[in-house]
Design an enzyme around this catalytic site. Structure first.
Site, PDB file in Angstrom:
ATOM      1  N   GLU A 177     -33.355 -58.667   4.215  1.00  0.00           N
ATOM      2  CA  GLU A 177     -34.341 -58.363   5.260  1.00  0.00           C
ATOM      3  C   GLU A 177     -34.639 -59.554   6.168  1.00  0.00           C
ATOM      4  OE1 GLU A 177     -38.281 -57.849   3.627  1.00  0.00           O
ATOM      5  OE2 GLU A 177     -38.762 -56.267   5.060  1.00  0.00           O
ATOM      6  N   ASP A 180     -46.239 -58.788   9.211  1.00  0.00           N
ATOM      7  CA  ASP A 180     -47.088 -58.915   8.042  1.00  0.00           C
ATOM      8  C   ASP A 180     -46.350 -59.687   6.963  1.00  0.00           C
ATOM      9  OD1 ASP A 180     -45.548 -56.433   8.313  1.00  0.00           O
ATOM     10  OD2 ASP A 180     -46.263 -55.942   6.317  1.00  0.00           O
ATOM     11  N   ASN A 199     -46.788 -46.611  11.935  1.00  0.00           N
ATOM     12  CA  ASN A 199     -46.183 -47.720  11.195  1.00  0.00           C
ATOM     13  C   ASN A 199     -45.003 -47.136  10.391  1.00  0.00           C
ATOM     14  OD1 ASN A 199     -47.602 -50.356   9.105  1.00  0.00           O
ATOM     15  ND2 ASN A 199     -45.549 -49.600   9.093  1.00  0.00           N
ATOM     16  N   TRP A 251     -41.059 -50.034  14.640  1.00  0.00           N
ATOM     17  CA  TRP A 251     -40.163 -50.921  15.375  1.00  0.00           C
ATOM     18  C   TRP A 251     -38.809 -51.100  14.704  1.00  0.00           C
ATOM     19  CZ3 TRP A 251     -40.733 -56.896  15.618  1.00  0.00           C
ATOM     20  CH2 TRP A 251     -41.098 -57.431  14.396  1.00  0.00           C
ATOM     21  N   ASP A 252     -38.730 -50.917  13.368  1.00  0.00           N
ATOM     22  CA  ASP A 252     -37.418 -50.963  12.717  1.00  0.00           C
ATOM     23  C   ASP A 252     -36.497 -49.924  13.358  1.00  0.00           C
ATOM     24  OD1 ASP A 252     -37.761 -52.448   9.735  1.00  0.00           O
ATOM     25  OD2 ASP A 252     -39.585 -51.649  10.609  1.00  0.00           O
ATOM     26  N   ARG A 300     -52.391 -46.458  11.754  1.00  0.00           N
ATOM     27  CA  ARG A 300     -51.819 -47.601  12.460  1.00  0.00           C
ATOM     28  C   ARG A 300     -50.408 -47.398  12.975  1.00  0.00           C
ATOM     29  NH1 ARG A 300     -52.013 -50.227   7.039  1.00  0.00           N
ATOM     30  NH2 ARG A 300     -49.903 -50.742   6.442  1.00  0.00           N
TER      31      ARG A 300
HETATM   32  O1  LIG Z   1     -38.993 -53.150   7.307  1.00  0.00           O
HETATM   33  C1  LIG Z   1     -40.129 -52.344   7.238  1.00  0.00           C
HETATM   34  C2  LIG Z   1     -41.384 -53.150   7.394  1.00  0.00           C
HETATM   35  O2  LIG Z   1     -41.464 -53.982   6.218  1.00  0.00           O
HETATM   36  C3  LIG Z   1     -42.548 -54.893   6.210  1.00  0.00           C
HETATM   37  O3  LIG Z   1     -43.775 -54.281   6.289  1.00  0.00           O
HETATM   38  C4  LIG Z   1     -43.970 -53.044   5.621  1.00  0.00           C
HETATM   39  O4  LIG Z   1     -44.314 -53.212   4.297  1.00  0.00           O
HETATM   40  C5  LIG Z   1     -45.657 -53.643   4.064  1.00  0.00           C
HETATM   41  C6  LIG Z   1     -45.866 -53.658   2.580  1.00  0.00           C
HETATM   42  O5  LIG Z   1     -45.566 -52.434   2.041  1.00  0.00           O
HETATM   43  C7  LIG Z   1     -46.661 -52.741   4.792  1.00  0.00           C
HETATM   44  O6  LIG Z   1     -47.963 -53.145   4.592  1.00  0.00           O
HETATM   45  C8  LIG Z   1     -46.356 -52.746   6.265  1.00  0.00           C
HETATM   46  O7  LIG Z   1     -47.243 -51.947   6.961  1.00  0.00           O
HETATM   47  C9  LIG Z   1     -44.962 -52.223   6.409  1.00  0.00           C
HETATM   48  O8  LIG Z   1     -44.627 -52.181   7.769  1.00  0.00           O
HETATM   49  C10 LIG Z   1     -42.395 -55.790   7.434  1.00  0.00           C
HETATM   50  O9  LIG Z   1     -43.333 -56.803   7.446  1.00  0.00           O
HETATM   51  C11 LIG Z   1     -42.485 -54.972   8.691  1.00  0.00           C
HETATM   52  O10 LIG Z   1     -42.311 -55.797   9.817  1.00  0.00           O
HETATM   53  C12 LIG Z   1     -41.355 -53.961   8.689  1.00  0.00           C
HETATM   54  O11 LIG Z   1     -41.525 -53.085   9.766  1.00  0.00           O
END
Ligand SMILES: OC[C@H]1O[C@H](O[C@H]2O[C@H](CO)[C@@H](O)[C@H](O)[C@H]2O)[C@H](O)[C@@H](O)[C@@H]1O
Ligand SMILES: [Ca+2]
Length: 780
Positions: free
Chosen positions: A703, A507, A375, A338-339, A384
């Site tokens: 962020e 998350d 992801n 989604w980013d 995922r």
């Molecule tokens: O901006 C990228 C993403 O960052 C966060 O989540 C990510 O990092 C987590 C820890 O490494 C990982 O478990 C998760 O799957 C990643 O997506 C953020 O919470 C996400 O929304 C964002 O897409």
């Protein structure tokens, strides 16, 4: 007070730096001079006018590679382009004393007004003859807390002397205040990174209106620094993974789908070309199971993405090169789900359509080869996905590349929608994500064991009781559990939901903890409603209202998809809408009840067009007062989050934090229902907070923000430590979705609001200062 002590040097013997015109801009030819003069006569504001080609290096706001490139390097000017200034006789006399070896050094230079900001018409320039020294002195004086940034928390004198270019560094002027000093630090740091020892620096570059500066940096620098494109030479660097710390993660590794031999050959060639980088290349099996994905935990790797063939026009040689993509922040090298959509919105705004398009190509490839939009493209994410936005993203790119008038654009759109339909059917509306009873969908990925990419101590509180139970260390416990040697159903349930939380993009949050995989969420079902509506429209417009699905042999028309959308809308209303509170709530498919967690994702029903006019009205009346904070929308209400304690630590997707995706979708949703003024008010708050952090904290863009904090909203101490705040000297990328939110938010601002933002006028005083006629622009 530190003095940079810039001195006259021999770098450009023809230049004395003093120019009676007060204009030290170097002119290399008569035609350039005329061009600049004409510009002035037209009364155009020279600042921020993008000058091109030959004139680019005269522009105080040109990109760093031009501004600090060889063309402006005093040491290289004699070879390239003399940027010398016209010497006037009066000045000659005054310098000649010095040049003649004057002993007592009483320079008879012109009065200081020559270097005043006014006399220079805002075109004053500085000359810094030793960038390294200037950096050291600036930091020694002004970075009192020694974090390599100049912020409002530093207690230095907040003023420094800098030599003027007009005087070749002899005369000095003061650079004052946190904002200008931190910009000076940023510019010196960038100049140094370009290998520069001496620079001319336009004052306009360090006292630039902060709204202009940030939007300029986003469009011209941040996107560039966030963009990646795999080629033979950089793949080892991109593949390297700092998140995992096992011996098997030491060497960079790339996994290639079993049916992509061309890519396999390409990566083998890359590894052979530079054996010292130790790039490992592996095929993936045809069937990718959760067991297999877990087996890669200790040997993680990047996953191959879409590539295009390039033909060298002179040699005719063919080679592969990856489509470009943007990463969420400087610490990432992989493509996220989604980013990418959220960044595509900003990239398109900055006319970087090729990168947005590249990301759609990667998503098509991921759906084809990994059966979902990942992801992110690392091996441990193979099971995922993330919130789905492909249809909207493809439509936006389609319009930008020519739309219905361009047959290639239509082909692109059709490919993207074929992939989106596959994703819709195989990922989001199949088990285990589909709840067969309600017909609604849930984040519910496959997977085994503990997510390896999280920070090492992330799950310690959860795992500790089990370590005690088995009398082993935490490390041993992790191993025993991951290998299935010990079986703990409660831990299985915890990690099932934890993986679902990560698939949701949120998350982590108490909204989802221990329950996410059972929740039909407002967010996901809004997005799927949007898929259904978009698919119906595209089938009608571009598939002759008949879509033959090669994957399952079905034939559908627009009516079928409209019906799916209608059904989902009914279900959302039945299971999620709560008129009394005005929220759309998640529905717990296991307990068969509606939850009551008040989340900003309720606005997604407006973004998707799923809410009725009446529901939108109630949302504005009842939800908004609960989620609108100083700096914009907060992720959830404090009441829903509940009390925080040592045993119940703060979660980043909860109160008091605000996230760009929530703001962007809410603005769009509100505007679509006629509440553009509410969107404007929310956008002002959000932009104020970002601008203020940018000004007060050394160009910081992070962020997520604490939207309840007035002074230091970037300071978020929740879960993943690094949120992009610990840079040295200069922040070079911002953060992807925040960059987008800044560009999109500014579109709601009129000139008055832009000026107020630049002055960092806090929302309330700003709103209170509005005339009655202006108040309605903010729904006040
Ligand atoms: O901006 C990228 C993403 O960052 C966060 O989540 C990510 O990092 C987590 C820890 O490494 C990982 O478990 C998760 O799957 C990643 O997506 C953020 O919470 C996400 O929304 C964002 O897409
Ligand atoms: Ca500091």
């Amino acid at each position: 007070m530190v003095d940079f002590l810039a001195k006259v040097t021999e770098i450009n013997p023809q230049s004395d730096g003093n120019n009676s015109e007060g204009n030290i801009k170097p002119l290399s030819s008569g035609s350039e001079q005329r061009a600049l003069k004409e510009e002035g006569q037209q009364g155009g504001r020279r600042h921020h006018r993008r000058l091109s080609s030959m004139h680019e290096y005269f522009d105080p706001f040109s990109n760093a590679d031009i501004y600090y490139g060889p063309i402006t390097d005093p040491r290289k000017q004699s070879k390239i382009h003399r940027l010398n200034r016209t010497r006037t006789m009066s000045v000659f006399n005054k310098v000649s004393d010095f040049k003649n070896g004057m002993k007592d050094y009483t320079l008879k230079r012109r009065g200081s007004e020559d270097d005043s900001f006014l006399s220079s018409q805002g075109n004053r320039r500085f000359y810094i003859d030793n960038v390294d020294l200037a950096l050291d002195e600036l930091l020694a004086s002004e970075d009192t807390d020694k974090n390599h940034q100049i912020t409002i928390e530093d207690t230095g004198p907040k003023v420094i002397k800098v030599g003027t270019a007009n005087s070749n560094g002899f005369k000095h002027v003061n650079v004052r205040g946190t904002y200008m000093l931190s910009n000076l630090l940023q510019e010196l740091t960038i100049a140094k990174s370009f290998g520069r020892h001496q620079i001319f620096l336009d004052e306009a570059r360090i006292n630039e209106n902060p709204v202009d500066r940030l939007s300029r940096l986003i469009s011209t620098q941040f996107w560039k620094n966030l963009t990646r494109r795999v080629d033979l030479y950089n793949i080892a660097e991109i593949a390297r993974d700092s998140k995992i710390d096992t011996p098997g993660a030491k060497n960079p590794r790339i996994y290639v789908p079993y049916n992509c031999p061309d890519q396999y050959e390409f990566y083998i060639q890359a590894s052979q070309m530079n054996p010292s980088l130790k790039l490992e290349v592996e095929y993936l099996p045809k069937d990718i199971t959760a067991e297999y994905v877990k087996s890669l935990n200790d040997t993680p790797g990047l996953l191959a993405l879409a590539m295009e063939e390039h033909v060298n026009p002179s040699t005719g040689e063919r080679s592969l090169v990856g489509y470009p993509y943007a990463v969420p922040g400087g610490r990432f090298n992989e493509l996220y789900g989604w980013d990418s959509y959220l960044m595509a919105l900003g990239l398109i705004e900055s006319n970087k359509v090729d990168v947005a398009r590249g990301m759609v190509e990667h998503f098509i490839f991921e759906i084809d080869h990994y059966s979902k939009i990942l992801n992110a493209n690392r091996s441990y994410y193979l099971c995922r996905s993330q919130p789905p936005f492909l249809t909207d993203m493809a439509l936006l790119v389609f319009e930008k590349i020519g739309g219905e008038n361009n047959p290639n654009a239509i082909q692109f759109l059709k490919r993207a929608f074929r992939a989106a339909i596959k994703e819709y059917k195989e990922v989001w509306t199949s088990g285990p994500r589909l709840d067969p009873i309600t017909g609604l969908s849930r984040y519910h990925p496959d997977g085994i064991g503990i997510p390896p990419e999280t920070e090492p101590d992330h799950f310690d509180t959860i795992l500790l009781p089990y370590a005690e139970k088995y009398n082993v260390s935490l490390e041993k416990l992790r191993h025993l559990y991951n290998e299935g040697i010990i079986k703990e159903p409660k831990l299985d349930a915890f990690f099932l939901h934890d993986r679902a939380v990560r698939e949701s993009g949120h998350d982590t949050t108490y909204r989802f903890e221990g329950v996410c995989a059972y929740l039909a969420t407002v967010d996901l079902n809004s997005l799927l409603y949007k898929y259904e509506v978009d698919i119906a429209n595209v089938i009608e417009e571009y598939f002759g209202d008949e879509f033959k699905d090669e994957n399952d042999g079905t034939v559908t028309n627009s009516e079928h998809w409209k019906q799916l959308a209608e059904t989902r809308k009914e279900k959302v209303n039945e299971y999620m809408w709560d008129e009394e509170s005005g929220f759309f709530f998640d529905y717990n498919t296991k307990l068969k009840c509606r939850t009551s967690y008040e989340s900003a994702t309720t606005f997604w029903c407006l973004w998707a067009g799923l809410a009725t006019e009446e529901q939108a009205k109630i949302t504005v009346k009842k939800v908004l007062p609960q989620l609108e904070m100083l700096g914009g929308l907060v992720a959830c209400t404090e009441k829903s989050r509940g009390p925080i304690s040592i045993d119940r630590p703060i979660r980043q997707w909860d109160y008091p934090f605000g996230w760009a995706p929530h703001q962007i979708l809410a603005w769009k949703g509100l505007s679509a229902y006629g509440y553009q003024q509410v969107a404007t008010r929310l956008a002002y708050r959000w932009l104020y907070m970002i601008t203020k952090s940018f000004v007060d904290y050394n160009g910081m863009v992070v962020e997520k923000y604490d939207v309840t904090r007035g002074t230091d909203p970037h300071r978020v101490d929740a879960e993943y430590g690094n949120q992009g705040a610990d840079f040295k000297g200069v922040a070079t990328e911002g953060f992807g979705w925040v960059n987008t939110s800044y560009l999109l938010g500014l579109k709601y601002m009129n000139n008055h609001a832009r000026r107020a933002l630049a002055a960092c006028s806090p929302p309330l005083p700003f709103f209170n200062s509005l005339k009655p006629s202006e108040r309605k622009l903010y729904y006040l």
